[in-house]
Design an enzyme around this catalytic site. Structure first.
Site, PDB file in Angstrom:
ATOM      1  N   LYS A  84      12.379  -4.062  -4.573  1.00 35.91           N
ATOM      2  CA  LYS A  84      10.997  -4.537  -4.714  1.00 35.91           C
ATOM      3  C   LYS A  84      10.066  -3.335  -4.708  1.00 35.91           C
ATOM      4  O   LYS A  84      10.140  -2.475  -3.811  1.00 35.91           O
ATOM      5  CB  LYS A  84      10.697  -5.461  -3.529  1.00 35.91           C
ATOM      6  CG  LYS A  84       9.774  -6.608  -3.842  1.00 35.91           C
ATOM      7  CD  LYS A  84       9.740  -7.560  -2.653  1.00 35.91           C
ATOM      8  CE  LYS A  84       8.748  -8.670  -2.870  1.00 35.91           C
ATOM      9  NZ  LYS A  84       8.578  -9.474  -1.651  1.00 35.91           N
TER      10      LYS A  84
HETATM   11  O1  G3P Z   1       6.596 -12.971  -1.382  1.00 31.68           O
HETATM   12  C1  G3P Z   1       5.375 -12.451  -0.971  1.00 31.68           C
HETATM   13  C2  G3P Z   1       5.001 -12.993   0.337  1.00 31.68           C
HETATM   14  O2  G3P Z   1       5.875 -12.549   1.328  1.00 31.68           O
HETATM   15  C3  G3P Z   1       3.600 -12.793   0.751  1.00 31.68           C
HETATM   16  O3  G3P Z   1       3.234 -13.985   1.315  1.00 31.68           O
HETATM   17  O4  G3P Z   1       1.987 -15.508   2.746  1.00 31.68           O
HETATM   18  O5  G3P Z   1       2.043 -13.059   3.277  1.00 31.68           O
HETATM   19  O6  G3P Z   1       0.746 -13.921   1.325  1.00 31.68           O
HETATM   20  P1  G3P Z   1       1.926 -14.117   2.208  1.00 31.68           P
END
Ligand code: G3P
Length: 221
Positions: A84
């Site tokens: 990633k």
């Molecule tokens: O896959 C990306 C994710 O981990 C981010 O999610 O909820 O932290 O915006 P969030």
């Protein structure tokens, strides 16, 4: 549509695997930190052994050479590792090099169609628009997703879009309706996909009726 779990929690991953609907896993440095992981490579290996599908592990370096060094090390952990990489100039350059080495990449922190186009051109395997965080800043996440899918179709790019930063079941369903290739979702959202109050009511009612019948039959001898 493929469903990935967005977590580094081994119990959650095992549970989703047991349910038979898990296609892959994505992690990021925050999710690794949340689990208090000390041995990053060992933890990613354990996830790969459970999942048997693509597992994204993120680089920490911000320069191309540093990213390439980490990416090559990560890719040696297991054949299912996907590296990633954030959508920066250094990141896009690294993705171009890695795609020629057949190392799979997931371009992350994507908030615009322009960023996604650069990732597609660089040869990204996966591209992750952050739906929840797009909504957080008052933009329309589904417009972004639609733009990405339109561009992919228009040119036949090989990349698959991962609907990421998913906050609720509606994000998943809307992404599915648009034909998005993959959604990566937190475990709580996966659980939420199962639930509907009428399903619970229906099960209660069926069990009650069945038990009443059994009681009646017992009494009738
Ligand atoms: O896959 C990306 C994710 O981990 C981010 O999610 O909820 O932290 O915006 P969030």
């Amino acid at each position: 549509m493929k469903l990935f779990l967005d977590t580094a929690n081994l119990q959650q991953i095992q549970k989703a695997k047991d349910w038979g609907i898990l296609d892959g896993v994505t992690t990021n440095p925050s999710l690794i930190a949340k689990e208090g992981v000390r041995d990053f490579h060992g933890h990613i290996r354990r996830i790969c052994e459970i999942v048997r599908g693509p597992v994204s592990a993120e680089v920490i370096a911000l320069d191309t050479e540093g990213m390439l060094k980490e990416a090559r090390e990560l890719s040696k952990i297991h054949e299912d590792v996907v590296v990633k990489i954030p959508v920066t100039p250094a990141g896009i350059q690294a993705v171009g090099v890695l795609s020629k080495e057949n190392i799979h990449t997931n371009v992350t922190l994507v908030f615009s169609a322009g960023q996604a186009l650069l990732a597609m051109k660089a040869g990204a395997t996966y591209i992750s628009p952050f739906l929840g965080r797009v909504d957080d800043i008052g933009w329309e996440s589904m417009d972004l997703l639609e733009d990405l899918l339109t561009i992919i179709d228009a040119y036949g790019f090989d990349a698959e879009i991962i609907a990421a930063s998913v906050r609720h079941a509606k994000h998943v369903v809307e992404a599915a309706r648009m034909g998005c290739h993959i959604a990566t979702i937190p475990f709580q959202v996966l659980e939420a996909l199962f639930h509907h109050p009428q399903t619970d009511n229906g099960i209660d009612r069926f069990i009650k009726d069945w038990n009443q019948l059994q009681d009646r039959l017992r009494k009738e001898g």
